[in-house]
Design a protein around this motif. Structure first.
Motif, PDB file in Angstrom:
ATOM      1  N   VAL A  52       3.742 -78.612  -4.287  1.00 53.78           N
ATOM      2  CA  VAL A  52       3.433 -77.947  -3.018  1.00 53.78           C
ATOM      3  C   VAL A  52       3.350 -78.974  -1.890  1.00 53.78           C
ATOM      4  N   VAL A  53       2.788 -80.161  -2.185  1.00 52.68           N
ATOM      5  CA  VAL A  53       2.703 -81.205  -1.153  1.00 52.68           C
ATOM      6  C   VAL A  53       4.108 -81.538  -0.648  1.00 52.68           C
ATOM      7  N   GLY A  54       5.091 -81.469  -1.568  1.00 52.99           N
ATOM      8  CA  GLY A  54       6.470 -81.788  -1.203  1.00 52.99           C
ATOM      9  C   GLY A  54       7.038 -80.889  -0.119  1.00 52.99           C
ATOM     10  N   VAL A  55       6.462 -79.665   0.028  1.00 56.07           N
ATOM     11  CA  VAL A  55       6.980 -78.733   1.042  1.00 56.07           C
ATOM     12  C   VAL A  55       6.996 -79.395   2.411  1.00 56.07           C
ATOM     13  N   PHE A  56       5.913 -80.134   2.704  1.00 55.03           N
ATOM     14  CA  PHE A  56       5.809 -80.737   4.040  1.00 55.03           C
ATOM     15  C   PHE A  56       6.898 -81.778   4.268  1.00 55.03           C
ATOM     16  N   GLN A  57       7.464 -82.307   3.162  1.00 53.87           N
ATOM     17  CA  GLN A  57       8.491 -83.344   3.292  1.00 53.87           C
ATOM     18  C   GLN A  57       9.882 -82.741   3.547  1.00 53.87           C
ATOM     19  N   VAL A  58      10.073 -81.453   3.199  1.00 55.89           N
ATOM     20  CA  VAL A  58      11.431 -80.901   3.258  1.00 55.89           C
ATOM     21  C   VAL A  58      11.595 -79.840   4.332  1.00 55.89           C
ATOM     22  N   HIS A  70      17.562 -72.512   9.039  1.00 57.00           N
ATOM     23  CA  HIS A  70      17.602 -71.330   8.175  1.00 57.00           C
ATOM     24  C   HIS A  70      16.237 -70.707   7.956  1.00 57.00           C
ATOM     25  N   ALA A 117      16.164 -66.861   7.653  1.00 58.16           N
ATOM     26  CA  ALA A 117      16.697 -66.353   6.388  1.00 58.16           C
ATOM     27  C   ALA A 117      15.657 -66.509   5.292  1.00 58.16           C
ATOM     28  N   VAL A 118      14.983 -67.667   5.258  1.00 56.34           N
ATOM     29  CA  VAL A 118      13.983 -67.917   4.221  1.00 56.34           C
ATOM     30  C   VAL A 118      12.811 -66.949   4.361  1.00 56.34           C
ATOM     31  N   MET A 119      12.287 -66.793   5.578  1.00 55.15           N
ATOM     32  CA  MET A 119      11.121 -65.934   5.761  1.00 55.15           C
ATOM     33  C   MET A 119      11.450 -64.468   5.477  1.00 55.15           C
ATOM     34  N   GLN A 127      14.791 -79.809   6.011  1.00 56.33           N
ATOM     35  CA  GLN A 127      15.949 -79.327   5.243  1.00 56.33           C
ATOM     36  C   GLN A 127      16.179 -77.839   5.466  1.00 56.33           C
ATOM     37  N   ILE A 128      15.069 -77.109   5.713  1.00 58.99           N
ATOM     38  CA  ILE A 128      15.192 -75.674   5.946  1.00 58.99           C
ATOM     39  C   ILE A 128      15.723 -75.448   7.361  1.00 58.99           C
TER      40      ILE A 128
END
Lengths: 235, 120
Positions: free
Chosen positions: B71-77, B84, B87-89, B80-81
């Protein structure tokens, strides 16, 4: 900052201590806040870790090296889900016919809607592979996404949002459709909202909780079996 | 020592799953294959192995902590989103609304009604 200090901050055991400490603090804060469904302890803990990494200037790859040791335990922990699954087997035996129809369809639909909507809005394959297992419990979903070639961090964010959304929608739609059957609410929570939904189901009652964990595990296994095959056929 | 004993079993089933995935070129994760093998083993034995149950409980309770670094990795990527994000939401919220509605509708039609108050 001296080299010795930097080495100390980047030691794998410091990452492990940071993760465990943040998780315990996250749990305590979560209870202090009155257990809000929209903000699970994992999210609080992750925010704490991100904040600490930034404050201590620990580079992300250094943290990840240590955290990988922890995440290695996910393997045996996933296998361990066989114990609660077996303990729910009597429900499967009693209701195998409706479950045999419902669960594969429901778990296929959960993945299908996510892929179809993102694809229609122009998301690239990397994102599709990270969104597809959004309703699957994290340890299994991580395996699926790495098989499909998606990004684990994006998946983790998706899982969090999906879990919270599923919990909200099951509560709202259940009320609107006048559904009071705990088995139904539990299954819907487990199939769509994985572990976050299952926690909510246990708040409704033990029957809802049992059916949620059943729905969660079977959805995970079914999606893990169907999704990579469907993906290979479509690609 | 029962804990270690059970942990050894769980790890052995994971390794068996890994071997099956590697040798069979299966598009599956080793953990899921291990989970299925262990469930089949329980079904064949007709009961849960005591030592495995002992080791499972703490591991399952730790699951949320084990996935937390991801989950911590989310802040790093987030970058990358990038473009988009809509589209993701939409995929996550609208997709989940649709799948919850379908699940509830389908299950209400197929699940036999249980007698009220019965704790099945």
């Amino acid at each position: 900052m001296s080299q010795a200090m930097a080495d100390w901050l980047q030691h794998p055991l410091l990452s492990i201590a940071l993760s465990i400490g943040a998780y315990l603090a996250g749990l305590r804060l979560f209870q202090r806040l009155g257990s809000p469904g929209w903000c699970p302890p994992v999210l609080i803990a992750a925010l704490l870790v991100a904040l600490l990494l930034w404050l201590l200037r620990i580079p992300w790859p250094a943290y990840q090296r240590g955290a990988d040791w922890l995440m290695l335990l996910l393997g045996p922990a996933t296998v361990a889900l066989a114990v609660p699954l077996y303990q729910q087997m009597h429900h499967v035996r009693a209701l195998w016919r409706p479950l045999l129809v419902c669960l594969p369809v429901a778990s296929a639909l959960a993945a299908f809607y996510a892929i179809a909507i993102a694809w229609a809005l122009g998301a690239p394959p990397l994102l599709l592979a990270s969104l597809a297992p959004k309703s699957v419990t994290a340890p299994i979903a991580m395996g699926i996404t790495s098989t499909l070639g998606g990004s684990i961090p994006i998946l983790m964010g998706s899982l969090l949002i999906t879990g919270v959304a599923a919990t909200t929608f099951v509560t709202l739609l259940g009320r609107w459709m006048h559904i009071e059957d705990e088995r139904l609410l539990g299954l819907a929570l487990g199939v769509n909202g994985h572990a976050i939904g299952t926690v909510r189901a246990f708040e409704i009652g033990p029957t809802a909780g049992a059916f949620a964990s059943l729905g969660m595990t079977l959805t995970g296994v079914l999606t893990a079996l169907m999704l990579p095959l469907a993906w290979h056929l479509a690609a | 020592m029962q804990l270690l004993h059970g942990f050894l079993w769980l790890t052995a089933f994971w390794l068996a799953g890994n071997l099956a995935v590697e040798l069979g070129h299966l598009p599956l994760s080793p953990g899921v294959v291990g989970l299925m093998l262990l469930t089949l083993y329980f079904i064949a034995r007709g009961r849960v192995h005591g030592t495995i149950a002992k080791a499972s409980q703490p591991l399952i309770m730790m699951l949320a902590m084990l996935i937390m670094p991801g989950v911590v990795g989310v802040f790093q990527v987030l970058d990358q989103i990038g473009t988009h994000w809509l589209a993701v939401m939409m995929s996550l919220t609208l997709g989940t609304l649709l799948s919850v509605a379908s699940t509830l509708w389908l299950m209400r039609r197929l699940l036999p009604a249980s007698p009220r108050g019965e704790d099945s």
